[in-house]
Design an enzyme around this catalytic site. Sequence first.
Site, PDB file in Angstrom:
ATOM      1  N   LEU A  45       0.852  -1.178   0.000  1.00 10.66           N
ATOM      2  CA  LEU A  45       0.000   0.000   0.000  1.00 10.66           C
ATOM      3  C   LEU A  45       0.895   1.238   0.000  1.00 10.66           C
ATOM      4  CD1 LEU A  45      -2.626  -1.134   2.673  1.00 10.66           C
ATOM      5  CD2 LEU A  45      -2.878  -1.174   0.177  1.00 10.66           C
ATOM      6  N   SER A  46       0.303   2.392  -0.241  1.00  7.10           N
ATOM      7  CA  SER A  46       1.138   3.597  -0.274  1.00  7.10           C
ATOM      8  C   SER A  46       1.817   3.833   1.067  1.00  7.10           C
ATOM      9  CB  SER A  46       0.317   4.818  -0.690  1.00  7.10           C
ATOM     10  OG  SER A  46      -0.755   5.037   0.197  1.00  7.10           O
ATOM     11  N   GLU A  47       1.119   3.516   2.185  1.00  2.00           N
ATOM     12  CA  GLU A  47       1.747   3.593   3.508  1.00  2.00           C
ATOM     13  C   GLU A  47       1.226   2.506   4.426  1.00  2.00           C
ATOM     14  OE1 GLU A  47       2.255   8.067   2.400  1.00  2.00           O
ATOM     15  OE2 GLU A  47       0.433   6.880   2.570  1.00  2.00           O
ATOM     16  N   THR A  48       2.099   2.064   5.307  1.00  2.00           N
ATOM     17  CA  THR A  48       1.759   1.123   6.377  1.00  2.00           C
ATOM     18  C   THR A  48       2.265   1.712   7.689  1.00  2.00           C
ATOM     19  OG1 THR A  48       1.866  -0.808   4.925  1.00  2.00           O
ATOM     20  CG2 THR A  48       2.128  -1.205   7.278  1.00  2.00           C
ATOM     21  N   HIS A  76      -2.689  10.681   5.578  1.00  2.00           N
ATOM     22  CA  HIS A  76      -3.710   9.619   5.668  1.00  2.00           C
ATOM     23  C   HIS A  76      -3.331   8.541   6.678  1.00  2.00           C
ATOM     24  CE1 HIS A  76      -2.099   6.385   2.938  1.00  2.00           C
ATOM     25  NE2 HIS A  76      -3.141   5.682   3.349  1.00  2.00           N
TER      26      HIS A  76
END
Length: 292
Positions: A45-48, A76
Amino acid sequence: MKTLTYYTLDVFTQTAFTGNPLAVFVDAQGLSDQQMQQIAREMNLSETVFITEKAGDAAWSVRIFMPQGEIPFAGHPTVGTAVLLDYLKWLPEGADNLVLNEQVGPVPIVIERGADSVKATLRSAVTPTYKASHLTAQSVSEMVGLASDAVVGEPWIGNSGVPYQLVQLSNSQQLESVQLDLAAWRAHLGADAVPDLCLFVADKANQTIHMRMFCPACGVLEDPATGSAAAALVGSLALRNGWFGTWQITQGAEIGRPSLIEAGTERVGQENIVSVGGHAVVVARGELMLPK
């Protein structure tokens, strides 16, 4: 074999399967940097987010990883993690304020609970700044497939925790038609210290912004909702143009993930304060089996 619990959320939306997906590992204490990076690549994902420790009655320390590396702050992940903590009932009873300790410093957040949704609004830990960019209307046009006269004014770099190349376009039709040319992006930004490209159209009369953000360097071609870019944008618009106040920012519709970000800048004493807020919905709960 150690088992780690994680949740996924869709952030900057009130509807599942829209907004920006996020994974949050709630029991990440003891994980090494390498393990967190490997997990972030696995989640893709774009961030974790990794919650690494409880730091107070309503405070937690977190780390944020993209597929290609750790970042000091992101909108986010901050909003989504705050909504998840409320969902899990980890906040003290009746509390609507919490703090997430990120690499940029403590990020204070306010929770607003509605009948069917929860909204979180963060206050940026970094005072907004801006500076000139080396990009020109011509170099932007080569990267995004538009005529150079679609660019309004000169591009600049804004920063409210994470820096972005900011480019204003004339209208939303131009923004919607953008097709990023990766070869041109590599030529102009591939080796740049600030490689992330944020294009936007602003309607000052209605305090609305339509935004798209491209970040090939971090392994995400286009992001559906970018709170740190929203913070950089509204913070620098206040500094450059005197455009204070709260903006409704739409993003992500072009890639099938419509999102809504609320971001604003206010003057408090001698300081410009940037806030970013939005809703999030919990979508899934899972377990990751960590190899020994």
